[in-house]
Design a protein around this motif. Sequence first.
Motif, PDB file in Angstrom:
ATOM      1  N   GLU A   8      66.533 -52.736 166.790  1.00 38.60           N
ATOM      2  CA  GLU A   8      65.393 -53.400 166.140  1.00 38.60           C
ATOM      3  C   GLU A   8      65.876 -54.400 165.098  1.00 38.60           C
ATOM      4  OE1 GLU A   8      63.352 -50.014 164.671  1.00 38.60           O
ATOM      5  OE2 GLU A   8      62.162 -49.717 166.509  1.00 38.60           O
ATOM      6  N   LEU A  73      64.107 -51.708 173.919  1.00 41.29           N
ATOM      7  CA  LEU A  73      62.972 -51.439 173.024  1.00 41.29           C
ATOM      8  C   LEU A  73      61.657 -51.454 173.786  1.00 41.29           C
ATOM      9  CD1 LEU A  73      64.097 -53.584 169.952  1.00 41.29           C
ATOM     10  CD2 LEU A  73      64.038 -51.084 170.084  1.00 41.29           C
ATOM     11  N   ASP A  74      61.511 -52.407 174.708  1.00 38.32           N
ATOM     12  CA  ASP A  74      60.295 -52.453 175.532  1.00 38.32           C
ATOM     13  C   ASP A  74      60.188 -51.195 176.390  1.00 38.32           C
ATOM     14  OD1 ASP A  74      59.678 -54.935 174.496  1.00 38.32           O
ATOM     15  OD2 ASP A  74      60.443 -56.065 176.208  1.00 38.32           O
ATOM     16  N   ARG A  76      61.395 -48.272 175.715  1.00 42.08           N
ATOM     17  CA  ARG A  76      61.027 -47.146 174.858  1.00 42.08           C
ATOM     18  C   ARG A  76      59.516 -47.113 174.631  1.00 42.08           C
ATOM     19  NH1 ARG A  76      62.599 -46.902 168.541  1.00 42.08           N
ATOM     20  NH2 ARG A  76      61.320 -48.783 168.639  1.00 42.08           N
ATOM     21  N   GLU A  77      58.922 -48.281 174.370  1.00 42.69           N
ATOM     22  CA  GLU A  77      57.483 -48.342 174.141  1.00 42.69           C
ATOM     23  C   GLU A  77      56.713 -47.929 175.384  1.00 42.69           C
ATOM     24  OE1 GLU A  77      55.898 -48.861 171.245  1.00 42.69           O
ATOM     25  OE2 GLU A  77      57.928 -48.758 170.445  1.00 42.69           O
ATOM     26  N   GLU A  78      57.184 -48.377 176.552  1.00 42.42           N
ATOM     27  CA  GLU A  78      56.530 -48.007 177.810  1.00 42.42           C
ATOM     28  C   GLU A  78      56.629 -46.502 178.039  1.00 42.42           C
ATOM     29  OE1 GLU A  78      54.447 -48.511 181.396  1.00 42.42           O
ATOM     30  OE2 GLU A  78      54.724 -49.825 179.662  1.00 42.42           O
ATOM     31  N   ILE A  80      56.915 -44.150 175.747  1.00 46.40           N
ATOM     32  CA  ILE A  80      56.027 -43.473 174.796  1.00 46.40           C
ATOM     33  C   ILE A  80      54.582 -43.537 175.277  1.00 46.40           C
ATOM     34  CG2 ILE A  80      55.065 -43.592 172.465  1.00 46.40           C
ATOM     35  CD1 ILE A  80      57.858 -44.544 171.523  1.00 46.40           C
ATOM     36  N   LYS A  81      54.179 -44.728 175.761  1.00 46.76           N
ATOM     37  CA  LYS A  81      52.804 -44.920 176.222  1.00 46.76           C
ATOM     38  C   LYS A  81      52.493 -44.009 177.406  1.00 46.76           C
ATOM     39  CE  LYS A  81      51.648 -48.660 178.506  1.00 46.76           C
ATOM     40  NZ  LYS A  81      51.293 -50.078 178.822  1.00 46.76           N
ATOM     41  N   THR A  84      52.471 -40.299 176.402  1.00 46.62           N
ATOM     42  CA  THR A  84      51.269 -40.003 175.627  1.00 46.62           C
ATOM     43  C   THR A  84      50.083 -39.802 176.554  1.00 46.62           C
ATOM     44  OG1 THR A  84      52.086 -41.263 173.728  1.00 46.62           O
ATOM     45  CG2 THR A  84      49.718 -40.851 173.834  1.00 46.62           C
TER      46      THR A  84
END
Length: 290
Positions: A8, A73-74, A76-78, A80-81, A84
């Motif tokens: 980051e 990083l992208d 990781r966000e995917e 997490i989404k 969830t």
Amino acid sequence: MIEFNQLEHLVSIAKNKTISKAAEELLISQPGLTRSMQRLEDDLGLSLFNRKKNKIELNENGKLAVEFAQKLLDGREEMIKELTKLSQNHISFGSCAPAPLWGVEYALLNNTEAQIESTLVQDEKTLIEGLEKRDYSLIVLHHPLQDKKYISQEFLNESLYLSVPPAHPLAPFKEISFSDLNGQSVLLLTRIGFWNKVCQRMIPESHLLFQDDPSVFNELTKMSALPNFRSNITIQREEAEDNRILIPITDPEAHVRYYAIYPKDKRNLFQPIIKQIKNIDWKKTKELSK
């Protein structure tokens, strides 16, 4: 070991061009950011920056590292989404029109314990992209999707009627076409999905009086002689319009067949639920939305 916060930090430096601006964005001190980048270089075993007096810039290694860092990083966000959604037992779907949205939402809520999120989307391309990106578990279109990854399950038909008061010049008609209506002022709800485009295309010379608020729309219907549209589904779902005549519209564009479209691996979940909509009590879908 490389840490996500180091990635980051690297991406922020690339975006902001300077250590000071990146540190301000990241809410850390400049010395702390500098140390973070030094640890990253040590972990990688190579230099990422060209360092000059009072200036730092990415070298070729650094530019390539930024590309990989952004992908990680992208990802990781995917992750997490998606996790969830799974942990919350989440089902999100989009529909090209209100009627199938009401039906699918009602059927899902009565057959699963999932958290349901429904969206009315006029643009077909947005719905298909949402399905491909897995933002939607299911979408509804007025035609099948020619893609072997998905099942297109036919489940619902909708037909338009013209609603007019008895004194209206069109009231004696037993059936009607859009051409008979073209040029008339017509009261229309704004959020009716792809039906908006159908009306604009089929009655281009009409003055379409759009209303955002359904309650205002209903009051205007009661108080005015303006024509409006209803469908076989809204007729079953809504209260009867007092002193109004319903005239079927004959054009093919006024008759639509809806398809629920979902990934093949979701067949066991969605197929039996969608089948139930053919026998749905539409008044109950209205009660659900109160």
